[in-house]
Scaffold this active site. Structure first.
Site, mmCIF file in Angstrom:
data_model
loop_
_atom_site.group_PDB
_atom_site.id
_atom_site.type_symbol
_atom_site.label_atom_id
_atom_site.label_comp_id
_atom_site.label_asym_id
_atom_site.label_seq_id
_atom_site.Cartn_x
_atom_site.Cartn_y
_atom_site.Cartn_z
ATOM 1 N N HIS A 64 0.834 -1.211 0.000
ATOM 2 C CA HIS A 64 0.000 0.000 0.000
ATOM 3 C C HIS A 64 0.869 1.262 0.000
ATOM 4 O O HIS A 64 0.464 2.288 -0.538
ATOM 5 C CB HIS A 64 -0.905 0.041 1.249
ATOM 6 C CG HIS A 64 -1.715 -1.205 1.434
ATOM 7 N ND1 HIS A 64 -2.643 -1.643 0.511
ATOM 8 C CD2 HIS A 64 -1.720 -2.141 2.435
ATOM 9 C CE1 HIS A 64 -3.193 -2.770 0.938
ATOM 10 N NE2 HIS A 64 -2.656 -3.095 2.094
ATOM 11 N N HIS A 94 5.321 6.677 6.865
ATOM 12 C CA HIS A 94 5.072 6.242 5.482
ATOM 13 C C HIS A 94 4.556 7.440 4.700
ATOM 14 O O HIS A 94 4.306 8.491 5.278
ATOM 15 C CB HIS A 94 4.033 5.097 5.462
ATOM 16 C CG HIS A 94 2.732 5.537 6.005
ATOM 17 N ND1 HIS A 94 2.414 5.437 7.356
ATOM 18 C CD2 HIS A 94 1.694 6.171 5.421
ATOM 19 C CE1 HIS A 94 1.224 5.960 7.550
ATOM 20 N NE2 HIS A 94 0.771 6.435 6.397
ATOM 21 N N HIS A 96 2.078 9.020 1.192
ATOM 22 C CA HIS A 96 0.997 8.882 0.200
ATOM 23 C C HIS A 96 1.354 9.829 -0.936
ATOM 24 O O HIS A 96 1.840 10.941 -0.679
ATOM 25 C CB HIS A 96 -0.350 9.289 0.810
ATOM 26 C CG HIS A 96 -0.733 8.475 2.003
ATOM 27 N ND1 HIS A 96 -1.519 7.343 1.922
ATOM 28 C CD2 HIS A 96 -0.421 8.623 3.319
ATOM 29 C CE1 HIS A 96 -1.674 6.841 3.136
ATOM 30 N NE2 HIS A 96 -1.016 7.588 4.002
ATOM 31 N N GLU A 106 -3.400 13.416 1.202
ATOM 32 C CA GLU A 106 -4.695 12.923 1.703
ATOM 33 C C GLU A 106 -5.505 14.112 2.230
ATOM 34 O O GLU A 106 -6.617 14.368 1.746
ATOM 35 C CB GLU A 106 -4.461 11.874 2.790
ATOM 36 C CG GLU A 106 -3.718 10.649 2.242
ATOM 37 C CD GLU A 106 -4.079 9.368 2.930
ATOM 38 O OE1 GLU A 106 -3.866 9.241 4.154
ATOM 39 O OE2 GLU A 106 -4.625 8.478 2.263
ATOM 40 N N HIS A 119 3.173 10.637 6.807
ATOM 41 C CA HIS A 119 2.497 10.361 8.077
ATOM 42 C C HIS A 119 3.454 9.735 9.069
ATOM 43 O O HIS A 119 4.016 8.660 8.803
ATOM 44 C CB HIS A 119 1.310 9.407 7.853
ATOM 45 C CG HIS A 119 0.161 10.064 7.161
ATOM 46 N ND1 HIS A 119 -0.812 9.342 6.499
ATOM 47 C CD2 HIS A 119 -0.156 11.376 7.001
ATOM 48 C CE1 HIS A 119 -1.693 10.184 5.982
ATOM 49 N NE2 HIS A 119 -1.315 11.428 6.278
ATOM 50 N N THR A 199 -6.466 6.283 7.681
ATOM 51 C CA THR A 199 -6.954 6.634 6.343
ATOM 52 C C THR A 199 -6.961 5.428 5.402
ATOM 53 O O THR A 199 -7.208 5.565 4.208
ATOM 54 C CB THR A 199 -6.089 7.742 5.702
ATOM 55 O OG1 THR A 199 -4.751 7.221 5.526
ATOM 56 C CG2 THR A 199 -6.063 8.986 6.560
ATOM 57 N N THR A 200 -6.667 4.235 5.980
ATOM 58 C CA THR A 200 -6.848 3.003 5.209
ATOM 59 C C THR A 200 -7.604 2.021 6.105
ATOM 60 O O THR A 200 -7.649 2.209 7.322
ATOM 61 C CB THR A 200 -5.500 2.330 4.848
ATOM 62 O OG1 THR A 200 -4.929 1.790 6.064
ATOM 63 C CG2 THR A 200 -4.545 3.277 4.193
HETATM 64 C C1 LIG Z 1 -3.667 -0.781 12.885
HETATM 65 O O1 LIG Z 1 -3.722 -0.947 11.526
HETATM 66 C C2 LIG Z 1 -3.202 0.012 10.716
HETATM 67 C C3 LIG Z 1 -3.427 -0.109 9.357
HETATM 68 C C4 LIG Z 1 -2.915 0.833 8.472
HETATM 69 C C5 LIG Z 1 -2.166 1.893 8.931
HETATM 70 C C6 LIG Z 1 -1.605 2.902 7.961
HETATM 71 C C7 LIG Z 1 -2.705 3.794 7.436
HETATM 72 S S1 LIG Z 1 -3.390 4.717 8.741
HETATM 73 C C8 LIG Z 1 -2.743 6.180 8.208
HETATM 74 S S2 LIG Z 1 -2.879 7.566 9.106
HETATM 75 N N1 LIG Z 1 -2.161 6.079 6.994
HETATM 76 C C9 LIG Z 1 -2.163 4.849 6.503
HETATM 77 O O2 LIG Z 1 -1.748 4.589 5.381
HETATM 78 C C10 LIG Z 1 -1.959 2.028 10.280
HETATM 79 O O3 LIG Z 1 -1.229 3.100 10.648
HETATM 80 C C11 LIG Z 1 -1.482 3.621 11.903
HETATM 81 C C12 LIG Z 1 -2.469 1.094 11.190
HETATM 82 ZN ZN LIG Z 2 -0.963 7.388 6.005
#
Ligand SMILES: COc1ccc(C[C@H]2SC(=S)NC2=O)c(OC)c1
Ligand SMILES: [Zn+2]
Length: 261
Positions: A64, A94, A96, A106, A119, A199-200
């Site tokens: 992702h 990470h 986006h 986002e 983020h 946000t996912t």
């Molecule tokens: C506990 O499960 C998860 C799943 C996905 C993410 C990443 C998502 S959430 C965000 S803000 N940006 C993202 O891409 C998590 O990150 C805290 C935690």
């Molecule tokens: Zn994120």
């Protein structure tokens, strides 16, 4: 299989509600931020980042995004102050981003997207024993959002973009030690803050959002390197370029956005 989700036409953000009904909840993220509707709150102190002893572990492609994980077994790297009642431990960061010539942040500001968004994910280890437990609690997570805007080359981002070729495929992980994300922060830490969600999927409504007003400036070339990653695994014959991995803004549903000075 069941909870497969992505950013494509059939498995993208508009379809997530089928497996994750919270997608239509009352505190979903991201949102469009309207600065002159954000309430300036003099009680909001500065954000304090104590990252000097942070321990990065690895960099990974999770299908992702590209994620850098940190050692979070103690309070060696925390964020505190601002809207936070406790210190929150740095767990991972990470990004986006969009496609070539397309913006990919986002959060948006008055309907305007930035090119990308970083983020930095933190969890409340004072109240919860594990990240997983915190990730589904209303005050479990604090995410620092930083916009990326194209312009001059960022002097430190190369440390990440130079490693991206090692995590081209979903499921790849490589060592990534000694990186301190403090080098990515813009000069001013003035911010907006509001209560939102992941946000996912699973889209848990567990995030205290802290969105920094000033973008970090990166070059087109540096941003382009993120688009050399693919969503798919090395063994798959279909190679899908990793881009446009962002969720669009969600309804405010009566929430108030506050602004630091
Ligand atoms: C506990 O499960 C998860 C799943 C996905 C993410 C990443 C998502 S959430 C965000 S803000 N940006 C993202 O891409 C998590 O990150 C805290 C935690
Ligand atoms: Zn994120």
């Amino acid at each position: 299989t069941g909870n497969q989700w992505g950013y494509g036409k059939d498995d993208g953000p508009s379809a997530w509600h089928k497996n994750y009904p919270i997608a239509e909840g009352d505190r979903q993220s991201p949102i469009d931020i309207v600065p002159n509707q954000a309430r300036h709150d003099p009680n909001l102190g500065p954000i304090v980042l104590n990252y000097d002893h942070c321990t990065s572990i690895n960099i990974a492609n999770n299908g992702h995004s590209v994620v850098v994980e940190f050692e979070d077994s103690d309070d060696r790297s925390v964020i505190q102050g601002g809207p936070l009642d406790n210190p929150y431990r740095l767990k991972q960061f990470h990004f986006h981003w969009g496609g070539k010539g397309c913006h990919g942040s986002e959060h948006t500001v008055e309907g305007n997207s930035y090119d990308s968004e970083l983020h930095l994910v933190h969890w409340n280890a004072v109240k919860f024993k594990t990240f997983q437990e915190a990730a589904s609690a209303p005050d479990g997570l604090a995410v620092l959002g930083i916009f990326l805007e194209t312009g001059d080359e960022h002097r430190w981002l190369h440390m990440i973009t130079d490693a991206l070729y090692t995590v081209k495929f979903k499921g790849s992980v490589t060592d990534f030690k000694g990186f301190n994300p403090k080098c990515l922060l813009p000069s001013s830490l003035h911010y907006w803050t509001y209560l939102g969600s992941l946000t996912t999927p699973p889209l848990h409504e567990s995030v205290i959002w802290i969105v920094i007003k000033e973008p970090m400036i990166v070059s087109d070339k540096q941003l382009g390197k993120f688009r050399t990653l693919v969503f798919t695994g090395e063994e798959e014959d279909q190679r899908t370029r990793m881009e446009n991995n962002f969720r669009p803004p969600q309804l405010l549903k009566g929430r108030k956005v506050r602004s630091s000075n």
